[in-house]
Scaffold this active site. Structure first.
Site, PDB file in Angstrom:
ATOM      1  N   HIS A 268      15.087  24.460  -4.369  1.00  0.00           N
ATOM      2  CA  HIS A 268      14.010  24.822  -5.306  1.00  0.00           C
ATOM      3  C   HIS A 268      14.364  24.212  -6.668  1.00  0.00           C
ATOM      4  O   HIS A 268      14.559  23.004  -6.768  1.00  0.00           O
ATOM      5  CB  HIS A 268      13.917  26.363  -5.309  1.00  0.00           C
ATOM      6  CG  HIS A 268      12.727  26.954  -5.985  1.00  0.00           C
ATOM      7  ND1 HIS A 268      11.666  26.224  -6.446  1.00  0.00           N
ATOM      8  CD2 HIS A 268      12.436  28.258  -6.306  1.00  0.00           C
ATOM      9  CE1 HIS A 268      10.771  27.043  -7.003  1.00  0.00           C
ATOM     10  NE2 HIS A 268      11.224  28.276  -6.936  1.00  0.00           N
ATOM     11  N   HIS A 307       7.939  18.146  -0.463  1.00  0.00           N
ATOM     12  CA  HIS A 307       7.409  19.387  -1.026  1.00  0.00           C
ATOM     13  C   HIS A 307       6.655  20.136   0.051  1.00  0.00           C
ATOM     14  O   HIS A 307       6.004  19.504   0.893  1.00  0.00           O
ATOM     15  CB  HIS A 307       6.468  19.075  -2.202  1.00  0.00           C
ATOM     16  CG  HIS A 307       6.266  20.249  -3.092  1.00  0.00           C
ATOM     17  ND1 HIS A 307       5.321  21.205  -2.844  1.00  0.00           N
ATOM     18  CD2 HIS A 307       6.917  20.624  -4.204  1.00  0.00           C
ATOM     19  CE1 HIS A 307       5.400  22.120  -3.779  1.00  0.00           C
ATOM     20  NE2 HIS A 307       6.362  21.799  -4.620  1.00  0.00           N
ATOM     21  N   ASP A 363      11.213  17.256  -9.615  1.00  0.00           N
ATOM     22  CA  ASP A 363      12.641  17.226  -9.933  1.00  0.00           C
ATOM     23  C   ASP A 363      13.256  15.842  -9.854  1.00  0.00           C
ATOM     24  O   ASP A 363      14.395  15.645 -10.254  1.00  0.00           O
ATOM     25  CB  ASP A 363      13.401  18.168  -8.978  1.00  0.00           C
ATOM     26  CG  ASP A 363      13.072  19.627  -9.260  1.00  0.00           C
ATOM     27  OD1 ASP A 363      12.909  19.945 -10.441  1.00  0.00           O
ATOM     28  OD2 ASP A 363      12.969  20.407  -8.311  1.00  0.00           O
TER      29      ASP A 363
HETATM   30  N1  CMC Z   1      14.786  14.024   2.491  1.00  0.00           N
HETATM   31  C1  CMC Z   1      14.773  13.675   3.801  1.00  0.00           C
HETATM   32  N2  CMC Z   1      14.027  14.287   4.725  1.00  0.00           N
HETATM   33  C2  CMC Z   1      13.266  15.311   4.316  1.00  0.00           C
HETATM   34  C3  CMC Z   1      13.231  15.733   2.978  1.00  0.00           C
HETATM   35  C4  CMC Z   1      14.021  15.038   2.054  1.00  0.00           C
HETATM   36  N3  CMC Z   1      14.033  15.384   0.764  1.00  0.00           N
HETATM   37  N4  CMC Z   1      12.388  16.766   2.848  1.00  0.00           N
HETATM   38  C5  CMC Z   1      11.910  17.010   4.079  1.00  0.00           C
HETATM   39  N5  CMC Z   1      12.437  16.127   4.963  1.00  0.00           N
HETATM   40  C6  CMC Z   1      12.116  16.014   6.380  1.00  0.00           C
HETATM   41  C7  CMC Z   1      12.674  17.187   7.183  1.00  0.00           C
HETATM   42  O1  CMC Z   1      13.981  16.927   7.634  1.00  0.00           O
HETATM   43  C8  CMC Z   1      11.670  17.293   8.288  1.00  0.00           C
HETATM   44  O2  CMC Z   1      11.931  16.246   9.196  1.00  0.00           O
HETATM   45  P1  CMC Z   1      11.709  16.496  10.802  1.00  0.00           P
HETATM   46  O3  CMC Z   1      10.226  16.711  10.949  1.00  0.00           O
HETATM   47  O4  CMC Z   1      12.209  15.263  11.425  1.00  0.00           O
HETATM   48  O5  CMC Z   1      12.519  17.701  11.142  1.00  0.00           O
HETATM   49  C9  CMC Z   1      10.338  16.930   7.625  1.00  0.00           C
HETATM   50  O6  CMC Z   1      10.697  16.084   6.507  1.00  0.00           O
HETATM   51  C10 CMC Z   1       9.565  18.144   7.112  1.00  0.00           C
HETATM   52  O7  CMC Z   1      10.394  18.839   6.202  1.00  0.00           O
HETATM   53  P2  CMC Z   1      10.517  20.409   6.100  1.00  0.00           P
HETATM   54  O8  CMC Z   1      11.941  20.745   5.849  1.00  0.00           O
HETATM   55  O9  CMC Z   1       9.840  21.049   7.274  1.00  0.00           O
HETATM   56  O10 CMC Z   1       9.629  20.688   4.814  1.00  0.00           O
HETATM   57  P3  CMC Z   1       9.603  22.021   3.967  1.00  0.00           P
HETATM   58  O11 CMC Z   1       8.213  22.154   3.498  1.00  0.00           O
HETATM   59  O12 CMC Z   1      10.193  23.144   4.741  1.00  0.00           O
HETATM   60  O13 CMC Z   1      10.596  21.702   2.761  1.00  0.00           O
HETATM   61  C11 CMC Z   1      11.447  21.052   0.672  1.00  0.00           C
HETATM   62  C12 CMC Z   1      10.193  21.347   1.494  1.00  0.00           C
HETATM   63  C13 CMC Z   1      11.059  20.810  -0.777  1.00  0.00           C
HETATM   64  C14 CMC Z   1      12.400  22.266   0.737  1.00  0.00           C
HETATM   65  C15 CMC Z   1      12.157  19.800   1.288  1.00  0.00           C
HETATM   66  O14 CMC Z   1      11.275  18.698   1.224  1.00  0.00           O
HETATM   67  C16 CMC Z   1      13.470  19.495   0.581  1.00  0.00           C
HETATM   68  O15 CMC Z   1      14.490  20.085   0.932  1.00  0.00           O
HETATM   69  N6  CMC Z   1      13.457  18.550  -0.418  1.00  0.00           N
HETATM   70  C17 CMC Z   1      14.671  18.257  -1.163  1.00  0.00           C
HETATM   71  C18 CMC Z   1      14.928  19.329  -2.196  1.00  0.00           C
HETATM   72  C19 CMC Z   1      13.950  19.242  -3.358  1.00  0.00           C
HETATM   73  O16 CMC Z   1      13.714  18.186  -3.917  1.00  0.00           O
HETATM   74  N7  CMC Z   1      13.427  20.413  -3.756  1.00  0.00           N
HETATM   75  C20 CMC Z   1      12.525  20.526  -4.909  1.00  0.00           C
HETATM   76  C21 CMC Z   1      11.145  20.904  -4.498  1.00  0.00           C
HETATM   77  S1  CMC Z   1       9.947  20.693  -5.805  1.00  0.00           S
HETATM   78  C22 CMC Z   1      10.363  21.747  -7.075  1.00  0.00           C
HETATM   79  C23 CMC Z   1      10.619  23.167  -6.697  1.00  0.00           C
HETATM   80  O17 CMC Z   1      10.069  23.731  -5.782  1.00  0.00           O
HETATM   81  O18 CMC Z   1      11.430  23.745  -7.413  1.00  0.00           O
END
Ligand code: CMC
Length: 433
Positions: A268, A307, A363
């Site tokens: 987050h 996201h 971010d």
């Molecule tokens: N890098 C590589 N792969 C990713 C990433 C990433 N940053 N984010 C998601 N994926 C992949 C994930 O592994 C999954 O792949 P598969 O379908 O093969 O299993 C697919 O994309 C879908 O991801 P998810 O984990 O189901 O998506 P989510 O909605 O649960 O997670 C998130 C959203 C923001 C937690 C995630 O994208 C992430 O961890 N990003 C990196 C951390 C980040 O930048 N966070 C800040 C978010 S914005 C500001 C805030 O909220 O504070």
């Protein structure tokens, strides 16, 4: 008038049910009538991580993740960032309308007169270990304010709520600055009521022995814009925490501390700190392809990418890129920008990121600006918490005054044992080897 309905046939019983549909949503409780036997509990939905569950009605923030749209109270984020100050946007977020000039003057005056930390709180912060993380200091200190303002428990009194809101919005930069000064071993700088919100924050961060600190106006405006971009983001992890803890009628300091704790995680608000660590690790533009390959091979995530809601470019990231250019004209270009741009360029062409709709989020670039301004990475999430306090409080207030809301209490699907007989200790067989 015909109502929209969803018709469900339960194949277990062949019974058909008609559920009202409003705003493309059915009420989860309407499913409870769907039973096999009369004494069944009734049908539930299973939704880990709330992927498809609306927990509230809200009139504060609108996001269209597919089209990359973010609006506070109906105003596009880009317009607010261009034309308003953060405190103007805070007023809009909290009260629903943009302030008139006299309303804004009173609001700014009120917030300014609530920036001072009680001496006991300052001393409380002095007790933290010399290398305490600024975000952990902020979380603990916000919670500790609950001891200073026991009147905050009167959460059903709108006048009292407003007082606590002003205190929190006013004091957040002071706590943030104090946590920063503490980590550097410098004394606390008291607020200066002659300065506006970002300038006062900069004064408390960076004033040394000069009689009057003068903030660079471009950097002060950039900070104000970053605050506007982070003010609210509807039902994200920390806001959901604010609502959930607040739903037990805990006071707003404790609820805000809980929300800030949720924000601190690397998935987050803590992501901005992780982005900088990642850019350091990559080291140079030439190493970007190898790093991307590593991510695609399942080793870690590209921090600052992806996201839950945006499946298009995060509109805040666009404004941040523009703001970065203004900042770099003053501070000089942060060399990490080149690595970030290369990461973005390669990732946005790569099938892995394209098919998963992974774009830079807020971010990805914010940390690069903060670092150019002189902040160390441990401060980045603290900078996020200052403006997000406004969003948390707006959502908290909306929740408290919503007659449909009750204490948050999800259901579970129990997967454990049926009832078991207790085995005396001498007859138990070790379960774990
Ligand atoms: N890098 C590589 N792969 C990713 C990433 C990433 N940053 N984010 C998601 N994926 C992949 C994930 O592994 C999954 O792949 P598969 O379908 O093969 O299993 C697919 O994309 C879908 O991801 P998810 O984990 O189901 O998506 P989510 O909605 O649960 O997670 C998130 C959203 C923001 C937690 C995630 O994208 C992430 O961890 N990003 C990196 C951390 C980040 O930048 N966070 C800040 C978010 S914005 C500001 C805030 O909220 O504070």
């Amino acid at each position: 008038m015909a109502h929209d309905t969803l018709t469900i046939t339960d194949s277990r019983t062949q019974k058909t049910y008609s559920l009202p549909v409003e705003n493309d949503t059915i009420r989860a409780l309407d499913l409870r009538q769907i039973k096999v036997k009369p004494d069944d509990f009734g049908l539930m939905t299973y939704d880990p991580a709330f992927m498809n569950t609306a927990s509230c009605r809200s009139a504060i923030t609108y996001i269209d993740g597919d089209r990359g749209i973010l609006r506070y109270r109906g105003y596009p984020i880009e317009t607010l960032a261009e034309h308003c100050t953060f405190l103007e946007v805070a007023y809009l977020t909290l009260f629903g309308e943009l302030p008139t000039a006299p309303e804004l003057k009173t609001w700014v005056d009120d917030i300014t007169h609530h920036t001072m930390l009680p001496e006991t709180t300052r001393k409380f912060m002095e007790g933290f270990r010399y290398n305490a993380h600024p975000m952990a200091m902020l979380v603990s200190t916000v919670a500790a304010l609950s001891t200073v303002y026991p009147d905050a428990r009167e959460i059903h009194d709108p006048v009292n709520r407003l007082l606590q809101i002003k205190r929190l919005v006013g004091k957040m930069p002071s706590i943030a600055a104090m946590s920063y000064r503490h980590s550097l071993g410098f004394p606390y700088v008291y607020p200066d009521n002659d300065l506006n919100y970002p300038e006062n924050f900069m004064n408390m961060l960076w004033k040394m022995v000069e009689p009057k600190y003068v903030a660079n106006p471009v950097l002060a405006r950039a900070l104000d814009i970053l605050f506007i971009l982070h003010a609210d983001h509807e039902q994200n992890c920390s806001t959901n925490t604010m609502r959930s803890v607040g739903s037990s009628h805990a006071d707003p300091y404790l609820s805000t501390a809980a929300a800030a704790a949720a924000l601190s995680g690397p998935l987050h608000g803590g992501a901005n700190e992780e982005v900088l660590k990642m850019l350091d690790l990559i080291g140079s533009k030439d190493n970007v392809p190898a790093y991307i390959k590593q991510i695609k091979d399942g080793h870690g995530k590209l921090m600052g990418f992806g996201h839950r809601v945006y499946k298009n470019y995060d509109p805040r990231a666009k404004v941040i890129k523009w703001t970065a250019e203004q900042v770099f004209e003053v501070t000089g270009r942060n060399p990490k920008l080149d690595i970030a741009l290369e990461l973005e360029r390669i990732a946005l062409q790569d099938d892995y990121f394209v098919t998963r709709k992974l774009y830079p989020n807020v971010d990805f670039y914010s940390g690069i600006i903060y670092q150019a301004m002189g902040f160390k990475p441990e401060m980045f999430t603290v900078l996020f918490a200052i403006p997000r306090t406004v969003g948390w409080l707006a959502q908290w207030q909306e929740m408290i005054t919503d007659p449909e809301q009750k204490i948050a209490r999800p259901r579970q699907v129990y997967t454990g044992h049926e009832v078991r007989e207790l085995v005396p200790i001498e007859k138990r067989i070790p379960a774990l080897v």
